[in-house]
Motif scaffolding. Sequence first.
Motif, mmCIF file in Angstrom:
data_model
loop_
_atom_site.group_PDB
_atom_site.id
_atom_site.type_symbol
_atom_site.label_atom_id
_atom_site.label_comp_id
_atom_site.label_asym_id
_atom_site.label_seq_id
_atom_site.Cartn_x
_atom_site.Cartn_y
_atom_site.Cartn_z
ATOM 1 N N ASP A 17 2.670 4.454 -8.596
ATOM 2 C CA ASP A 17 1.919 3.216 -8.450
ATOM 3 C C ASP A 17 0.445 3.600 -8.307
ATOM 4 O OD1 ASP A 17 0.707 0.873 -7.659
ATOM 5 O OD2 ASP A 17 2.118 0.424 -6.042
ATOM 6 N N ILE A 18 -0.374 3.188 -9.279
ATOM 7 C CA ILE A 18 -1.791 3.536 -9.281
ATOM 8 C C ILE A 18 -2.603 2.336 -8.813
ATOM 9 C CG2 ILE A 18 -3.700 4.430 -10.638
ATOM 10 C CD1 ILE A 18 -1.335 6.364 -10.465
ATOM 11 N N ASP A 19 -3.175 2.454 -7.633
ATOM 12 C CA ASP A 19 -3.933 1.368 -7.014
ATOM 13 C C ASP A 19 -5.393 1.812 -6.891
ATOM 14 O OD1 ASP A 19 -4.984 -0.659 -5.492
ATOM 15 O OD2 ASP A 19 -3.680 -0.362 -3.752
ATOM 16 N N LEU A 20 -6.177 1.541 -7.923
ATOM 17 C CA LEU A 20 -7.579 1.966 -7.925
ATOM 18 C C LEU A 20 -8.396 1.231 -6.874
ATOM 19 C CD1 LEU A 20 -10.119 3.355 -9.007
ATOM 20 C CD2 LEU A 20 -10.155 1.667 -10.865
ATOM 21 N N GLU A 21 -8.177 -0.066 -6.731
ATOM 22 C CA GLU A 21 -8.994 -0.846 -5.811
ATOM 23 C C GLU A 21 -8.955 -0.266 -4.405
ATOM 24 O OE1 GLU A 21 -10.027 -5.463 -4.730
ATOM 25 O OE2 GLU A 21 -8.337 -5.006 -6.047
ATOM 26 N N ASN A 22 -7.778 0.159 -3.973
ATOM 27 C CA ASN A 22 -7.626 0.747 -2.639
ATOM 28 C C ASN A 22 -7.618 2.271 -2.664
ATOM 29 O OD1 ASN A 22 -7.283 -1.727 -0.994
ATOM 30 N ND2 ASN A 22 -5.498 -2.011 -2.315
ATOM 31 N N GLN A 23 -7.837 2.835 -3.852
ATOM 32 C CA GLN A 23 -7.931 4.282 -4.054
ATOM 33 C C GLN A 23 -6.697 5.012 -3.497
ATOM 34 O OE1 GLN A 23 -12.764 3.928 -3.494
ATOM 35 N NE2 GLN A 23 -11.783 5.790 -2.773
ATOM 36 N N ARG A 24 -5.542 4.577 -4.012
ATOM 37 C CA ARG A 24 -4.277 5.152 -3.549
ATOM 38 C C ARG A 24 -3.337 5.397 -4.723
ATOM 39 N NH1 ARG A 24 -1.838 1.234 0.950
ATOM 40 N NH2 ARG A 24 -1.595 -0.003 -0.942
ATOM 41 N N VAL A 25 -2.615 6.493 -4.637
ATOM 42 C CA VAL A 25 -1.469 6.752 -5.503
ATOM 43 C C VAL A 25 -0.237 6.691 -4.618
ATOM 44 C CG1 VAL A 25 -0.306 8.475 -6.923
ATOM 45 C CG2 VAL A 25 -2.783 8.177 -7.117
ATOM 46 N N ILE A 26 0.731 5.871 -5.015
ATOM 47 C CA ILE A 26 1.915 5.673 -4.172
ATOM 48 C C ILE A 26 3.145 6.184 -4.912
ATOM 49 C CG2 ILE A 26 3.273 4.000 -2.859
ATOM 50 C CD1 ILE A 26 0.790 2.157 -2.972
ATOM 51 N N THR A 27 3.875 7.078 -4.286
ATOM 52 C CA THR A 27 5.057 7.674 -4.900
ATOM 53 C C THR A 27 6.258 6.736 -4.775
ATOM 54 O OG1 THR A 27 5.918 8.749 -2.916
ATOM 55 C CG2 THR A 27 4.182 9.920 -4.133
ATOM 56 N N PRO A 28 7.345 6.993 -5.522
ATOM 57 C CA PRO A 28 8.553 6.158 -5.396
ATOM 58 C C PRO A 28 9.128 6.137 -3.983
ATOM 59 C CG PRO A 28 8.655 7.456 -7.398
ATOM 60 C CD PRO A 28 7.466 7.956 -6.634
ATOM 61 N N ALA A 29 8.873 7.202 -3.222
ATOM 62 C CA ALA A 29 9.373 7.257 -1.837
ATOM 63 C C ALA A 29 8.448 6.537 -0.868
ATOM 64 C CB ALA A 29 9.534 8.715 -1.410
ATOM 65 N N GLY A 30 7.318 6.016 -1.368
ATOM 66 C CA GLY A 30 6.395 5.275 -0.509
ATOM 67 C C GLY A 30 5.286 6.119 0.085
#
Length: 218
Positions: free
Chosen positions: A151-164
């Motif tokens: 999950d690529i969330d540029l606005e919040n500058q986060r990469v989120i893996t399937p495990a959370g």
Amino acid sequence: MRKFERFEGLVAPLDRANVDTDLIIPKQFLKSIKRTGFGVNLFDELRYLDEGYPGQDTSKRPLNPDFVLNQARYAGTEVLLTRRNFGCGSSREHAPWALEDFGIKVVIAPSFADIFYNNAFKNGILLVVLDEEQVDRLFNEVEANEGYCLDIDLENQRVITPAGEILEFEVDEFRKHCLLEGLDDIGITLQDEDAIRDFEARHREQRPWLFRDTLKVG
């Protein structure tokens, strides 16, 4: 340039450091400046078993079955995971053109070459810098789990893996703004279109002789 929106993308692992721009898009394909049509020649030397040349029918070329992007499990890849110093070598802008045309929206690595880094953002590709330990862990997870997406969330500058797991990354505020708003260099300039038109009108009024088609003599 399209606005960069949050998405979940399939990840492909390119386990190789110091990938230069000639490997991303070989020099023989640099004749065009249309920005499109380069995706079929992305990583040409790794992707095909024969030598590529411009105008070739790539549908008939023998594929290298060992190359990651040729493998069925990575069809539709949007996130490329790779190693340090990605994009080194010459400054060709065709490298991000080829990645974008192929469908790559994000590249994750421990480091990138400076000129490539700048070119990629200008062409709508997000480059995410994570430390080598995080990248190593992602390589292990991608290879162990078919269909692995981030999950690529540029606005919040986060990469989120399937495990959370949340992996935070840094990005320049101006580059972030341009990606989120879909602004390339031309788009940035056109934000001041009204001011530019006003200046041109005043310039024409104040110096009309500069805009005459011909100058009369005598």
